[in-house]
Write an enzyme that holds these catalytic residues in place. Structure first.
Site, PDB file in Angstrom:
ATOM      1  N   SER A  52       0.742  -1.376  -0.002  1.00  0.00           N
ATOM      2  CA  SER A  52       0.022   0.082  -0.022  1.00  0.00           C
ATOM      3  C   SER A  52       0.952   1.257   0.150  1.00  0.00           C
ATOM      4  CB  SER A  52      -0.909  -0.195   1.103  1.00  0.00           C
ATOM      5  OG  SER A  52      -1.429  -1.120   1.439  1.00  0.00           O
TER       6      SER A  52
HETATM    7  N1  SAH Z   1      -1.335  -4.255   3.835  1.00  0.00           N
HETATM    8  C1  SAH Z   1      -0.492  -4.972   2.703  1.00  0.00           C
HETATM    9  C2  SAH Z   1      -1.384  -4.394   1.402  1.00  0.00           C
HETATM   10  C3  SAH Z   1      -1.485  -5.566   0.588  1.00  0.00           C
HETATM   11  S1  SAH Z   1      -2.692  -5.377  -0.955  1.00  0.00           S
HETATM   12  C4  SAH Z   1       0.589  -4.154   2.291  1.00  0.00           C
HETATM   13  O1  SAH Z   1       1.183  -3.374   3.390  1.00  0.00           O
HETATM   14  O2  SAH Z   1       1.535  -4.749   1.723  1.00  0.00           O
HETATM   15  C5  SAH Z   1      -3.991  -6.579  -0.147  1.00  0.00           C
HETATM   16  C6  SAH Z   1      -3.583  -7.915  -0.241  1.00  0.00           C
HETATM   17  O3  SAH Z   1      -5.170  -8.597   0.217  1.00  0.00           O
HETATM   18  C7  SAH Z   1      -2.858  -8.637  -1.282  1.00  0.00           C
HETATM   19  O4  SAH Z   1      -1.796  -9.290  -0.844  1.00  0.00           O
HETATM   20  C8  SAH Z   1      -4.365  -9.788  -1.491  1.00  0.00           C
HETATM   21  O5  SAH Z   1      -3.689 -10.948  -1.858  1.00  0.00           O
HETATM   22  C9  SAH Z   1      -4.965  -9.883  -0.179  1.00  0.00           C
HETATM   23  N2  SAH Z   1      -6.198 -10.613  -0.163  1.00  0.00           N
HETATM   24  C10 SAH Z   1      -7.295 -10.056  -1.234  1.00  0.00           C
HETATM   25  N3  SAH Z   1      -8.244 -10.970  -0.863  1.00  0.00           N
HETATM   26  C11 SAH Z   1      -8.231 -11.670   0.526  1.00  0.00           C
HETATM   27  C12 SAH Z   1      -8.657 -12.431   1.182  1.00  0.00           C
HETATM   28  N4  SAH Z   1     -10.300 -12.661   0.922  1.00  0.00           N
HETATM   29  N5  SAH Z   1      -8.297 -12.769   2.366  1.00  0.00           N
HETATM   30  C13 SAH Z   1      -6.968 -12.364   2.896  1.00  0.00           C
HETATM   31  N6  SAH Z   1      -6.270 -11.625   1.953  1.00  0.00           N
HETATM   32  C14 SAH Z   1      -6.703 -11.245   0.854  1.00  0.00           C
END
Ligand code: SAH
Length: 200
Positions: A52
Site C-alpha cells: 500500500s
Molecule cells: N497491507 C498490505 C497491502 C497488500 S494489498 C501491505 O502493506 O503490503 C492487499 C492484499 O490482500 C493482497 O496481498 C491480497 O492477496 C490480499 N487479499 C485479497 N483478498 C483477500 C482475502 N479474501 N483474504 C485475505 N487476503 C486477501
C-alpha cells in the site's frame, strides 16, 4: 521525506509518524522495487498485488488508533508492511493473507526483523480469524463489496474497524461498534484498493 509528505497531507499523530519512521519500508518491497521504496505510492510485490501507499497506511493507522494493549486483526497481509506498523503500536497483531506465497514471505520478513507480536497465517479474510476473537480493532487492506458480517461479529463492542469498501467506486470507512452491538459508519474519502477476493 515520506514522513514530511504524510504530515503535509494531514496525518500528524506522533505515535503513527514514529512508527512509520521506525519501520523501514525497504524491508517489504521486492529487490527490483528498492529504488522506489520511499516514494509515496503503491508498488508491485508480485502475484498481481501491491504494497500500500505510505500515506494510506499512515491514514488508516491513525483512524484505527491502535492502543498499546489492543489486539488487532488485519485482512490482506500482502508484504507485511501495514502489519509491521500495527505491530509497533498495538499489543498483538493477527494478519490473514489469501495468497500462500505472500503469507509465507511476509511471515519470514517479520520474523527475521524482530516483529514478535505479529502473527501471519494463510486464510480467507471474509471468515476472519475466530481463534483470537474478539478484536479491539480490525483493519482491511483489501476492499470487499460491503463490510463482511463475520468480521463485525469478531469485533469487540466498543471496537473499531477501518476498511476500503465498494466495487468500482470505493470509499474508506470507519465503523465504530457501540457497546450495545450496533454500528455507526463514517465515510472518510474515495480510495482505490485491490479487491478482497472470495476464497474457495
Ligand atoms: N497491507 C498490505 C497491502 C497488500 S494489498 C501491505 O502493506 O503490503 C492487499 C492484499 O490482500 C493482497 O496481498 C491480497 O492477496 C490480499 N487479499 C485479497 N483478498 C483477500 C482475502 N479474501 N483474504 C485475505 N487476503 C486477501
Amino acid at each position: 521525506m515520506v514522513i514530511e509528505q504524510i504530515k503535509a497531507r494531514g496525518v500528524k499523530d506522533s505515535r503513527v509518524l514514529a512508527a512509520m519512521a521506525n519501520v523501514p519500508r525497504e524491508l517489504f518491497v521486492p529487490p527490483d522495487q528498492l529504488p522506489y521504496a520511499y516514494e509515496d505510492r503503491p508498488l508491485p510485490i508480485g502475484h498481481s498485488q501491491t504494497i500500500s501507499q505510505p500515506y494510506l497506511v499512515a491514514l488508516m493507522t491513525k483512524l484505527l488508533a491502535p492502543g498499546k494493549k489492543d489486539r488487532v486483526l488485519e485482512l490482506g497481509t500482502g508484504s507485511g508492511y501495514q502489519a509491521a506498523i500495527l505491530g509497533r503500536l498495538a499489543g498483538r497483531v493477527y494478519s490473514l493473507e489469501i495468497v500462500p506465497e505472500l503469507a509465507r514471505s511476509a511471515a519470514l520478513v517479520l520474523r527475521t526483523n524482530g516483529f514478535r507480536n505479529v502473527r501471519i497465517r494463510e486464510g480467507d479474510g471474509y471468515k476472519g480469524w475466530a481463534e483470537f476473537a474478539p478484536y479491539d480493532k480490525i483493519l482491511l487492506s483489501a476492499a470487499p463489496p460491503e463490510i463482511p458480517a463475520e468480521l463485525l461479529a469478531q469485533l469487540r463492542p466498543g471496537g473499531r474497524l477501518v476498511a476500503p469498501v465498494g466495487v468500482d467506486a470505493q470509499r474508506l470507512v470507519v465503523v465504530n461498534k457501540l457497546l450495545d452491538g450496533t454500528t455507526e459508519t463514517q465515510t472518510i474519502l474515495p480510495v482505490r484498493f485491490v479487491p478482497m477476493v472470495r476464497g474457495r
